[in-house]
Structure formats: C-alpha cells, structure tokens
Design an enzyme around this catalytic site. Structure first.
Site, PDB file in Angstrom:
ATOM      1  N   GLY A  58      -3.402  -1.927 -10.581  1.00 26.23           N
ATOM      2  CA  GLY A  58      -2.160  -2.042  -9.959  1.00 26.23           C
ATOM      3  C   GLY A  58      -1.205  -2.012 -11.046  1.00 26.23           C
ATOM      4  O   GLY A  58      -0.184  -1.540 -11.094  1.00 26.23           O
TER       5      GLY A  58
ATOM      6  N   MET B 230      -8.688 -10.268   1.858  1.00 24.41           N
ATOM      7  CA  MET B 230      -9.245 -11.585   1.116  1.00 24.41           C
ATOM      8  C   MET B 230      -8.711 -12.720   2.168  1.00 24.41           C
ATOM      9  O   MET B 230      -7.733 -13.057   1.844  1.00 24.41           O
ATOM     10  CB  MET B 230      -8.439 -11.627  -0.326  1.00 24.41           C
TER      11      MET B 230
ATOM     12  N   HIS C 281      -8.341  -3.888   1.476  1.00 21.64           N
ATOM     13  CA  HIS C 281      -9.220  -4.918   0.723  1.00 21.64           C
ATOM     14  C   HIS C 281      -8.575  -6.307   1.385  1.00 21.64           C
ATOM     15  O   HIS C 281      -7.552  -6.965   1.061  1.00 21.64           O
ATOM     16  CB  HIS C 281      -8.764  -5.000  -0.657  1.00 21.64           C
TER      17      HIS C 281
ATOM     18  N   MET D 138     -15.472  -7.248  -8.136  1.00 23.84           N
ATOM     19  CA  MET D 138     -14.169  -7.747  -8.651  1.00 23.84           C
ATOM     20  C   MET D 138     -14.321  -8.085 -10.141  1.00 23.84           C
ATOM     21  O   MET D 138     -15.251  -8.596 -10.510  1.00 23.84           O
ATOM     22  CB  MET D 138     -13.932  -9.032  -8.001  1.00 23.84           C
TER      23      MET D 138
ATOM     24  N   GLY E  68      -2.307  -9.681  -9.125  1.00 22.90           N
ATOM     25  CA  GLY E  68      -2.499  -8.656  -9.925  1.00 22.90           C
ATOM     26  C   GLY E  68      -2.087  -9.216 -11.261  1.00 22.90           C
ATOM     27  O   GLY E  68      -1.726 -10.447 -11.758  1.00 22.90           O
ATOM     28  N   GLY E  69      -2.401  -8.307 -12.456  1.00 23.95           N
ATOM     29  CA  GLY E  69      -1.957  -8.795 -13.599  1.00 23.95           C
ATOM     30  C   GLY E  69      -2.973  -9.598 -14.496  1.00 23.95           C
ATOM     31  O   GLY E  69      -2.574  -9.906 -15.499  1.00 23.95           O
TER      32      GLY E  69
ATOM     33  N   MET F 299      -4.091 -10.631   1.584  1.00 23.98           N
ATOM     34  CA  MET F 299      -4.461 -12.005   1.365  1.00 23.98           C
ATOM     35  C   MET F 299      -3.736 -13.084   2.519  1.00 23.98           C
ATOM     36  O   MET F 299      -2.727 -13.031   2.883  1.00 23.98           O
ATOM     37  CB  MET F 299      -3.727 -12.651  -0.228  1.00 23.98           C
TER      38      MET F 299
ATOM     39  N   SER G 164      -3.064  -0.076  -6.756  1.00 22.88           N
ATOM     40  CA  SER G 164      -2.804  -1.287  -5.849  1.00 22.88           C
ATOM     41  C   SER G 164      -1.278  -1.535  -5.769  1.00 22.88           C
ATOM     42  O   SER G 164      -0.693  -1.567  -6.573  1.00 22.88           O
ATOM     43  CB  SER G 164      -3.470  -2.665  -6.289  1.00 22.88           C
TER      44      SER G 164
ATOM     45  N   HIS H 129      -4.644   1.377  -2.372  1.00 20.39           N
ATOM     46  CA  HIS H 129      -5.404   0.262  -2.137  1.00 20.39           C
ATOM     47  C   HIS H 129      -4.418  -0.995  -1.721  1.00 20.39           C
ATOM     48  O   HIS H 129      -3.365  -0.985  -2.293  1.00 20.39           O
ATOM     49  CB  HIS H 129      -5.937  -0.358  -3.492  1.00 20.39           C
TER      50      HIS H 129
ATOM     51  N   ASP I  68      -3.859  -4.877  -0.612  1.00 18.87           N
ATOM     52  CA  ASP I  68      -4.448  -6.069  -0.818  1.00 18.87           C
ATOM     53  C   ASP I  68      -3.810  -7.316   0.396  1.00 18.87           C
ATOM     54  O   ASP I  68      -2.583  -7.442   0.223  1.00 18.87           O
ATOM     55  CB  ASP I  68      -4.171  -6.762  -2.295  1.00 18.87           C
TER      56      ASP I  68
ATOM     57  N   ASP J 113     -12.284  -3.503  -9.232  1.00 16.39           N
ATOM     58  CA  ASP J 113     -10.913  -3.942  -8.850  1.00 16.39           C
ATOM     59  C   ASP J 113     -10.597  -5.256  -9.891  1.00 16.39           C
ATOM     60  O   ASP J 113     -11.155  -6.212  -9.776  1.00 16.39           O
ATOM     61  CB  ASP J 113     -10.867  -4.328  -7.638  1.00 16.39           C
ATOM     62  N   GLY J 114      -9.459  -5.026 -10.672  1.00 18.56           N
ATOM     63  CA  GLY J 114      -8.850  -5.965 -11.531  1.00 18.56           C
ATOM     64  C   GLY J 114      -8.913  -5.675 -12.987  1.00 18.56           C
ATOM     65  O   GLY J 114      -9.996  -5.493 -13.648  1.00 18.56           O
ATOM     66  N   GLY J 115      -7.748  -5.780 -13.570  1.00 22.26           N
ATOM     67  CA  GLY J 115      -7.447  -5.580 -14.893  1.00 22.26           C
ATOM     68  C   GLY J 115      -8.123  -4.216 -15.624  1.00 22.26           C
ATOM     69  O   GLY J 115      -8.246  -4.324 -16.713  1.00 22.26           O
TER      70      GLY J 115
HETATM   71  C1  DX5 Z   1      -6.506  -8.945  -6.875  1.00 21.38           C
HETATM   72  C2  DX5 Z   1      -6.234  -7.697  -6.312  1.00 21.38           C
HETATM   73  C3  DX5 Z   1      -6.169  -6.380  -7.103  1.00 21.38           C
HETATM   74  C4  DX5 Z   1      -4.971  -6.408  -7.852  1.00 21.38           C
HETATM   75  C5  DX5 Z   1      -5.353  -5.610  -9.028  1.00 21.38           C
HETATM   76  O1  DX5 Z   1      -6.860 -10.022  -5.980  1.00 21.38           O
HETATM   77  O2  DX5 Z   1      -7.654  -7.526  -5.281  1.00 21.38           O
HETATM   78  O3  DX5 Z   1      -6.216  -5.083  -6.155  1.00 21.38           O
HETATM   79  O4  DX5 Z   1      -3.796  -5.954  -6.979  1.00 21.38           O
HETATM   80  O5  DX5 Z   1      -4.275  -5.860  -9.865  1.00 21.38           O
HETATM   81  P1  DX5 Z   1      -4.424  -5.413 -11.396  1.00 21.38           P
HETATM   82  O6  DX5 Z   1      -4.878  -3.867 -11.694  1.00 21.38           O
HETATM   83  O7  DX5 Z   1      -2.871  -5.699 -11.916  1.00 21.38           O
HETATM   84  O8  DX5 Z   1      -5.433  -6.420 -12.183  1.00 21.38           O
HETATM   85 ZN    ZN Z   2      -7.772  -5.512  -4.450  1.00 18.36          ZN
END
Ligand code: DX5
Ligand code: ZN
Length: 213
Positions: free
Chosen positions: A195, A66, A64, A135, A142-143, A35, A6, A31, A33, A173-175
């Site tokens: 990410g 959002m 993606h 998700m 991120g993070g 938003m 990401s 990827h 994002d 996606d995420g963590g």
């Molecule tokens: C969160 C995003 C993710 C994010 C993931 O809303 O959809 O794509 O960038 O970041 P990490 O891998 O750091 O959780």
């Molecule tokens: Zn994402």
C-alpha cells in the site's frame, strides 16, 4: 512475484484515477481492504465503493475481508466477482464451509493468518485453497512496520504446499517494500500486497517494477 497494490493508501478523493493508475503501472491485482470496525479498529469501504473500484480496475480484484460475520460479507461482495476473496481464520468457526461457499460463487478462496498464528489450521484445507495470505503486520492500518517472523512462516508454508503438490499461492500483506522483497522471494512468496510503498512513491510504475523480483 505478483504485485497487488492496496488502495487503502490511495487518495480517496480521486479513487477511480488512483485505481486506473496502478493498473496502467503494471500491477497484477488490485488489493481491497474491507474493515468493519469490529474485527479490526478501523472502518473502510463497503460494496457501493468497491463496485466503483471494480469498474475502474482493468486488473482483477483481491478482496481482503477484516470483518466479523464473514459469511454475510462473502454474500455481499461475491456479486462484484473478485478473483480472490480472503477471510481471517481467527474469525471463522466454519472455515471449510466458507471456503466451499466462496468456491460456489466461482471465486478463488483464500484464508488469512494474523502474525501470531501458526500453520496448524491449514493441514486439512490447503488443497481447497487457491491462496493463503500471511499478515506481516497486525491488520487494520496501512504504513506499519514489517514483522520479519513472517519469512520463516512463509518458508514452512512453501514446504507444506510443495510436499502436498498443491497449487496454492502464498501472499504476504503489510510493510512490504524494496527492503524486504528479496527476502520474501527467497522465502517462496508468490504475491505481495503493498500500500504505502506503491502509493507513497511518485512513480507507481517504478515502485511496482522494483517489487517484481
Ligand atoms: C492492513 C491491510 C494492508 C495494508 C497494507 O490491515 O491489510 O493491505 O493496506 O499497507 P502497507 O503496505 O502500507 O503496509
Ligand atoms: Zn490487506
């Protein structure tokens, strides 16, 4: 396992280099994002910046969304020809119609489920989808910390897809990191978004390699 870093965790002061770097480091998808500050409490990038990302990328884009008003954003991003265009099921009344619209642009449709959401909504649309994104954090940043209940959800989704003989991919996606990648593989996940794990590593190629289990 396919790996989609990401760019949310990239250095935006050098975005073209950061996109080229992950492509050269062996990622499968880029990827992106998007938003809108309404569906999620964060605001990222629009089509002008994503067009620059598309120019720098040598791998297909995985966008993606959002956002509220999905249909408007689908029209906005479709001309950039991503491979996948994902929207949140929580924010859409006319899910089937929007899937058809994305398909009409010759783009692979994907729906996204937030961590709290079950698989019931997928029963009558799974055959129309090229990918489902689960998700494993609450969307927006991120993070964040990986929410492990996604593993059981992924297993159930794997069963549903296999029973139907569908070709739909499962993306998480995420963590995501080297700590949970084997559990994700065992749960039947096909694609991971990462990410902070990739961009937080000084060697992007090594980080991506560790996720390709
Ligand atoms: C969160 C995003 C993710 C994010 C993931 O809303 O959809 O794509 O960038 O970041 P990490 O891998 O750091 O959780
Ligand atoms: Zn994402």
């Amino acid at each position: 396992m396919l790996v989609a870093p990401s760019i949310l965790s990239a250095d935006f002061g050098h975005l073209d280099q950061e996109v080229r770097a992950i492509c050269n480091a062996g990622c499968d998808l880029v990827h992106v994002d998007v938003m809108d500050g309404h569906f999620v409490p964060n605001l990222t990038i629009g089509p002008v910046v994503v067009e620059a990302v598309a120019k720098a990328a040598t791998k297909p884009l995985d966008i993606h969304l959002m956002v509220q008003n999905n249909s408007f954003f689908v029209d906005l991003f479709a001309p950039l020809k991503p491979k996948y265009l994902s929207f949140h099921i929580e924010e859409e009344k006319h899910v089937h119609r929007l899937i058809q619209k994305i398909r009409s642009y010759d783009i692979s449709p994907c729906v996204v489920l937030n961590p709290h959401r079950g698989l019931e909504d997928l029963e009558y649309i799974i055959d129309d989808l090229d990918m489902v994104l689960l998700m494993s954090v609450n969307p927006g940043f991120g993070g964040q910390k990986f929410i492990p209940t996604v593993l059981e959800k992924a297993k159930r989704l794997r069963d549903l897809i296999d029973k139907r003989g569908a070709k739909t991919l499962i993306e998480v996606d995420g963590g995501v990191s080297d700590k949970n990648i084997h559990a994700l593989k065992d749960a039947g996940v096909d694609v991971v978004v990462a990410g902070s794990y990739v961009y937080g590593n000084s060697d992007y190629a090594k980080a991506i390699e560790r996720l390709k289990v």
